[in-house]
Design a protein around this motif. Sequence first.
Motif, PDB file in Angstrom:
ATOM      1  N   ALA A 198      20.753   0.565  22.089  1.00  0.00           N
ATOM      2  CA  ALA A 198      21.600   0.887  20.893  1.00  0.00           C
ATOM      3  C   ALA A 198      21.676  -0.250  20.243  1.00  0.00           C
ATOM      4  O   ALA A 198      22.838  -0.823  20.340  1.00  0.00           O
ATOM      5  N   PRO A 199      20.747  -1.159  19.610  1.00  0.00           N
ATOM      6  CA  PRO A 199      20.987  -2.029  19.031  1.00  0.00           C
ATOM      7  C   PRO A 199      21.650  -1.851  17.576  1.00  0.00           C
ATOM      8  O   PRO A 199      21.749  -1.121  17.069  1.00  0.00           O
ATOM      9  N   THR A 200      22.354  -3.366  17.370  1.00  0.00           N
ATOM     10  CA  THR A 200      22.911  -3.521  16.026  1.00  0.00           C
ATOM     11  C   THR A 200      22.029  -4.077  15.132  1.00  0.00           C
ATOM     12  O   THR A 200      21.637  -5.345  15.424  1.00  0.00           O
ATOM     13  N   VAL A 201      21.639  -3.532  14.016  1.00  0.00           N
ATOM     14  CA  VAL A 201      20.774  -4.133  13.052  1.00  0.00           C
ATOM     15  C   VAL A 201      21.729  -4.606  11.716  1.00  0.00           C
ATOM     16  O   VAL A 201      22.476  -3.429  11.199  1.00  0.00           O
ATOM     17  N   GLN A 202      21.585  -5.764  11.313  1.00  0.00           N
ATOM     18  CA  GLN A 202      22.301  -6.186  10.210  1.00  0.00           C
ATOM     19  C   GLN A 202      21.535  -6.956   9.128  1.00  0.00           C
ATOM     20  O   GLN A 202      20.918  -8.142   9.678  1.00  0.00           O
ATOM     21  N   LEU A 203      21.562  -6.785   7.883  1.00  0.00           N
ATOM     22  CA  LEU A 203      20.999  -7.362   6.873  1.00  0.00           C
ATOM     23  C   LEU A 203      21.832  -8.632   6.655  1.00  0.00           C
ATOM     24  O   LEU A 203      23.344  -8.397   6.595  1.00  0.00           O
ATOM     25  N   PHE A 204      21.177  -9.891   6.144  1.00  0.00           N
ATOM     26  CA  PHE A 204      22.349 -10.998   5.757  1.00  0.00           C
ATOM     27  C   PHE A 204      21.509 -11.849   4.848  1.00  0.00           C
ATOM     28  O   PHE A 204      20.231 -11.792   4.777  1.00  0.00           O
ATOM     29  N   SER A 205      22.272 -13.025   4.663  1.00  0.00           N
ATOM     30  CA  SER A 205      21.540 -13.825   3.362  1.00  0.00           C
ATOM     31  C   SER A 205      22.370 -15.165   3.813  1.00  0.00           C
ATOM     32  O   SER A 205      23.750 -15.097   3.740  1.00  0.00           O
ATOM     33  N   ASP A 206      21.638 -16.344   3.701  1.00  0.00           N
ATOM     34  CA  ASP A 206      22.483 -17.474   3.836  1.00  0.00           C
ATOM     35  C   ASP A 206      22.497 -18.374   2.893  1.00  0.00           C
ATOM     36  O   ASP A 206      21.595 -18.262   1.704  1.00  0.00           O
TER      37      ASP A 206
END
Length: 206
Positions: A198-206
């Motif tokens: 049950a992984p957590t997938v998150q989009l991000f930007s630096d």
Amino acid sequence: WLHEPDLALHLTGSQLAVRQKPLMNAKVNPDLTLKVKPYWLGVTGKVEVPQALFQPQALSDKAIPLSPDVQIIQLGEQQARAHLAKTMQKWAIDADVDLLLGDQVQFQGFGLSSLLTGGLRLQQHAQQGMQANGEIELNVKADKGKEPKYEAYGQTLNIRKGQILFAGSVSQPALNIEAIKTIDTKVVGVRVEGRANAPTVQLFSD
């Protein structure tokens, strides 16, 4: 029997081929001690994996499940394997084995392509499931052209960080993975964390 049968073996080898098509094709160097008694098997030692290719196959979304009333008839070799598996369920297995990955272990599947490094200590007691402790890393320091890549959302991303951490059931490692792409001057990516089931997938930007 006047005395209980007792067998001890020392198994060593170099570049032994291990195949399970289409999942795995590997060369291994085992150095194992096996002890066998009626319905008990003990395994200790280490297994080095200098070279391997793992290619798990994704299930097709067009696959049709079998109807509950379908009966599977096993013949010949399949029937023998099923009988062996059923017999082995009666055996207690105690194992303590170090698994060491070399520098030519490749994973290709589910959009990911990467060399793997690291090692695990695999342990099993009696009828309990296999336990693992250790870490497998996606080799972010690989030579140019062999860097880990991940395909997601129609893009090819570079792996900036990739750890698979084991501290319990071998089937439930913890994931710590970041895949990125630089667009103009901005870094965008996807972060995967948590347990494999049950992984957590998150989009991000630096």
